[in-house]
Design a protein around this motif. Structure first.
Motif, mmCIF file in Angstrom:
data_model
loop_
_atom_site.group_PDB
_atom_site.id
_atom_site.type_symbol
_atom_site.label_atom_id
_atom_site.label_comp_id
_atom_site.label_asym_id
_atom_site.label_seq_id
_atom_site.Cartn_x
_atom_site.Cartn_y
_atom_site.Cartn_z
ATOM 1 N N TYR B 254 0.841 -1.188 0.000
ATOM 2 C CA TYR B 254 0.000 0.000 0.000
ATOM 3 C C TYR B 254 0.885 1.250 0.000
ATOM 4 N N ASP B 255 0.212 2.395 -0.158
ATOM 5 C CA ASP B 255 0.938 3.670 -0.036
ATOM 6 C C ASP B 255 1.372 3.849 1.418
ATOM 7 N N VAL B 256 2.424 4.638 1.580
ATOM 8 C CA VAL B 256 2.920 4.937 2.931
ATOM 9 C C VAL B 256 2.732 6.432 3.163
ATOM 10 N N ALA B 257 2.204 6.790 4.310
ATOM 11 C CA ALA B 257 1.936 8.206 4.596
ATOM 12 C C ALA B 257 2.347 8.526 6.019
ATOM 13 N N ILE B 258 2.796 9.767 6.235
ATOM 14 C CA ILE B 258 3.059 10.203 7.609
ATOM 15 C C ILE B 258 2.301 11.497 7.877
ATOM 16 N N GLN B 259 1.929 11.650 9.122
ATOM 17 C CA GLN B 259 1.203 12.833 9.540
ATOM 18 C C GLN B 259 2.219 13.827 10.097
ATOM 19 N N ILE B 260 2.187 15.047 9.583
ATOM 20 C CA ILE B 260 3.125 16.070 10.065
ATOM 21 C C ILE B 260 2.326 17.250 10.595
ATOM 22 N N PRO B 261 2.387 17.514 11.897
ATOM 23 C CA PRO B 261 1.685 18.710 12.417
ATOM 24 C C PRO B 261 2.392 19.980 11.969
ATOM 25 N N ILE B 262 1.590 20.968 11.611
ATOM 26 C CA ILE B 262 2.135 22.271 11.189
ATOM 27 C C ILE B 262 1.711 23.292 12.228
ATOM 28 N N ASN B 263 2.687 24.006 12.778
ATOM 29 C CA ASN B 263 2.356 25.056 13.743
ATOM 30 C C ASN B 263 1.800 26.247 12.972
ATOM 31 N N MET B 264 0.510 26.495 13.118
ATOM 32 C CA MET B 264 -0.142 27.551 12.335
ATOM 33 C C MET B 264 0.260 28.946 12.784
ATOM 34 N N ARG B 265 0.927 29.036 13.940
ATOM 35 C CA ARG B 265 1.349 30.357 14.420
ATOM 36 C C ARG B 265 2.383 30.978 13.482
ATOM 37 N N LYS B 266 3.070 30.137 12.695
ATOM 38 C CA LYS B 266 4.080 30.666 11.762
ATOM 39 C C LYS B 266 3.381 31.348 10.584
ATOM 40 N N HIS B 267 2.166 30.877 10.270
ATOM 41 C CA HIS B 267 1.447 31.434 9.123
ATOM 42 C C HIS B 267 0.465 32.511 9.555
ATOM 43 N N TYR B 268 -0.096 32.342 10.752
ATOM 44 C CA TYR B 268 -1.023 33.334 11.296
ATOM 45 C C TYR B 268 -0.546 33.683 12.706
#
Lengths: 292, 432
Positions: B254-268
């Motif tokens: 199957y496909d392999v996927a990873i979850q990466i949290p993004i800190n939204m404070r850098k964008h907003y």
């Protein structure tokens, strides 16, 4: 400072073996005491074995009590009636109670689904035995057992293990289970021919509609309006079908009566939901009028 | 924040709403941040430090209560507690056994750890809280002054921005720019998940690799990638190899996927101390990559298309749309929780093979740095991913922590040994 000869990583002072591959540290003379570690030493296994001993003790006590509660009525029945009659019902009731209450304590890993399986099986057997003891044949208990079986199949889909899921995807599990349950259903109502012409088509219609709806919903982008359209379509088709089947059985010919009232309500709702879903302007207008 | 007689209460933020429904002993939704100091911890001073800073963070000193439509957080005035550390980190937090609190301050040897229920905050908010605690602790030991730059002033009144739901704030600000197209909530691709046997409940093992930032930067520069992209690619490569080990038939891969949290404070930019992170999930088809360079290229392409403001706004809109939905809003919370739990167990958790969470480079004021040896970030256990990764940088070192609920150490072994092969020195620490 020591290194793992296989992994090449540097180990901490307290490591007696590599945490990645388990290779033992060759020279342990420089391994510092356990008090220099980053985490306390792991001791969970002793707690686990203590709780296991307690569970076995409770299980034994409950089993002994169940045995006494089952045995005493049997002995009384034997003594008074010189045979076993009413005490069988008590016996199977206590057995069911034992299976539901005491047996889980014997289990190493009493997961919810395992307990649910045992309880469902025990209840089905109990109802079948009860039906047979009281009326001498199996009539009503077939249906209750079938109902419990359907419930088990639904729960099984929720708790189905990852390993089984790799062999049998969830949707195919439900399709296969529905086919097997339907076969048992037909076999169980074999003698009641009138029921076959009502219940069997209804069962098939529910199965087909559920399957179609599942594929439609999973094929499209999930949103509330789309789901509403599918559910209203299912209801409309189902009530029309039910009306036709019942009218054929009761009146001898196909006719639509009460279902017209239902579809008068569902079809406009369905059309509205479909239109709103398709029209961006309409959605914006409605959300403007109803926003909070 | 709403006033309920004399006690304050807080709504759960958009991200936090799912955690009470999905939390269990296998998936406690707890993560751990720890700081190791140069001297052994004094529990008396640690408790005093916690009591001193707690009025400054009223939105963390709460207990979870059930409402009719949603759970909420009620301010908690019970006695604060600190705990000796346990062999298995990130245990489930039972509020009844913790005076109602949803976080635990633990200590062992020279380490102070904060284990916090994700319903309260994300890694950024938790770290600010821990930083304040460490600072106050060192102040009580007369090692640092009371006020230091970069540390939240405990004498200040908490600002409304700190506890407001930042997702709804952003949505409100950008309501005229919201994209039309909705994202598909769940992908149709089947994603590989490790089939390793789980350890008994409560058993969670951690291995931390300590690496020099300079060495890691050198290696990642060779691939023209940032450290995050490089580590994410290496993690994906490890998972691809794990699948090859567990499933011999490549046609069934199957496909392999990873979850990466993004800190939204850098964008907003915001002072929000609650949850304000989104998760992106790069998916790799193992048949289309043959080496680390290919994986890095795919991650770069993914980041280019997904880390745009429009896409992030779409994600925020999607996250908020379910929670604020007119129909869903009015369903009783017990029913909602059942449904959320079911969706999470069947669809949600099967969307990725692992998680890599990078807190970035954390900094302390210079006066505190000399008292701090190391920092570590351990994500909580997950019965579906089985092995999660937390990354944090401090004082020219990077700390990569793998937490696992299985005996198997393939993923962390692969990642660290690959780094060693690339000439990077790795020092290991672990639970025993």
């Amino acid at each position: 400072m020591s290194y793992c000869v296989h992994c090449g990583v540097e180990l901490s002072d307290y490591h007696k073996k590599c945490p990645l591959c388990g290779t033992k540290v060759i020279d342990t003379t420089n391994v510092s005491s356990i008090t220099n570690t980053d985490y306390p030493e792991y001791v969970l296994y002793t707690k686990h074995s203590k709780s296991r001993a307690n569970r076995l003790f409770i299980a034994s006590i409950l089993s002994l009590l169940s045995f006494l509660y089952a045995l005493i009525p049997l002995l009384v029945d034997l003594f008074i009636n010189k045979g076993i009659s009413w005490s069988l019902i008590v016996f199977i009731s206590v057995s069911l109670l034992w299976l539901g209450v005491a047996f889980p304590f014997f289990m190493e890993k009493p997961t919810f689904f395992r307990l649910f399986t045992y309880d469902t099986l025990a209840t089905s057997i109990y109802l079948l035995l009860l039906n047979y003891l009281i009326s001498g044949n199996l009539n009503w208990a077939k249906f209750t057992s079938l109902g419990l079986g359907i419930l088990w199949v639904i729960m099984g889909g929720i708790f189905i293990t990852d390993r089984i899921r790799t062999i049998l995807p969830l949707k195919f599990y439900y399709i296969l289970s529905s086919v097997i349950v339907s076969v048992f259903f037909v076999l169980s109502i074999n003698s009641e021919t009138s029921l076959i012409y009502i219940l069997l088509p209804i069962n098939i219609m529910i199965f087909v509609l559920t399957l179609l709806s599942y594929f439609i919903v999973t094929a499209k982008i999930y949103d509330f309006l789309g789901l509403l359209v599918v559910i209203l379509s299912d209801i409309s088709i189902f009530v029309v079908f039910l009306n036709l089947i019942l009218s054929k059985q009761l009146q001898g010919f196909y006719s639509l009566s009460w279902s017209i009232v239902v579809i008068i309500i569902t079809i406009p709702l369905l059309a509205t939901a479909f239109t709103i879903r398709k029209s961006k302007q309409l959605r914006k207008f409605i959300s403007k009028k109803t926003h909070r | 924040m709403s006033k309920n007689k004399s006690l304050n209460w807080y709504k759960l933020d958009t991200s936090a709403k799912i955690y009470p429904a999905i939390e269990s002993s296998r998936d406690p939704a707890v993560f751990r941040l720890s700081v190791s100091l140069t001297d052994k911890i004094n529990p008396t001073f640690l408790l005093k430090a916690l009591e001193t800073i707690s009025p400054r963070f009223p939105y963390y000193n709460v207990t979870l209560k059930k409402g009719l439509f949603w759970n909420y957080l009620q301010q908690n005035t019970n006695q604060l507690l600190i705990w000796p550390d346990s062999p298995s980190p990130c245990e489930r937090i039972y509020p009844l056994l913790n005076n109602g609190y949803l976080y635990k301050i633990k200590y062992f040897n020279k380490t102070i750890a904060l284990e916090i229920f994700h319903v309260l905050t994300d890694g950024f908010g938790a770290f600010e809280f821990l930083k304040s605690l460490i600072h106050q602790y060192l102040f009580l030991l007369n090692k640092v002054p009371l006020k230091l730059p970069g540390i939240i002033d405990i004498l200040e009144v908490p600002k409304e921005d700190e506890y407001k739901d930042a997702f709804l704030t952003v949505l409100e600000q950008e309501k005229d720019n919201l994209p039309e197209k909705k994202r598909t909530l769940f992908g149709n691709n089947k994603i590989f998940q490790s089939s390793c046997k789980l350890l008994p409940k409560g058993d969670y093992r951690v291995i931390t690799g300590i690496i020099s930032i300079t060495d890691l930067k050198k290696v990642s520069k060779k691939y023209n990638a940032t450290i995050t992209e490089f580590l994410a690619a290496l993690y994906l490569e490890a998972l691809i190899h794990l699948q090859a080990l567990q499933i011999k038939n490549t046609k069934k891969h199957y496909d392999v996927a990873i979850q990466i949290p993004i800190n939204m404070r850098k964008h907003y930019p915001t002072k929000c101390m609650r949850n304000f992170s989104l998760f992106v999930i790069p998916i790799i088809n193992p048949q289309t990559v043959s080496n680390l360079g290919d994986i890095i290229a795919k991650i770069k392409a993914f980041n280019k298309s997904n880390l745009t403001k429009t896409h992030l706004l779409t994600m925020i809109d999607d996250n908020c749309s379910l929670a604020t939905h007119k129909f869903i809003k009015h369903i009783p919370v017990d029913l909602k929780n059942l449904f959320i739990s079911y969706i999470n167990n069947t669809k949600g958790s099967s969307q990725f093979s692992g998680t890599i969470s990078n807190l970035g480079n954390v900094s302390f004021p210079p006066q505190m740095v000399s008292h701090i040896k190391k920092v570590s970030f351990v994500p909580g256990p997950s019965p579906h991913e089985k092995c999660t990764c937390g990354v944090v940088g401090f004082n020219n070192n990077i700390y990569i922590s793998f937490g696992r609920s299985t005996k198997d150490t393939f993923v962390e072994k692969y990642l660290f040994t690959q780094l060693v092969r690339m000439g990077v020195q790795v020092k290991l620490e672990s639970t025993l």
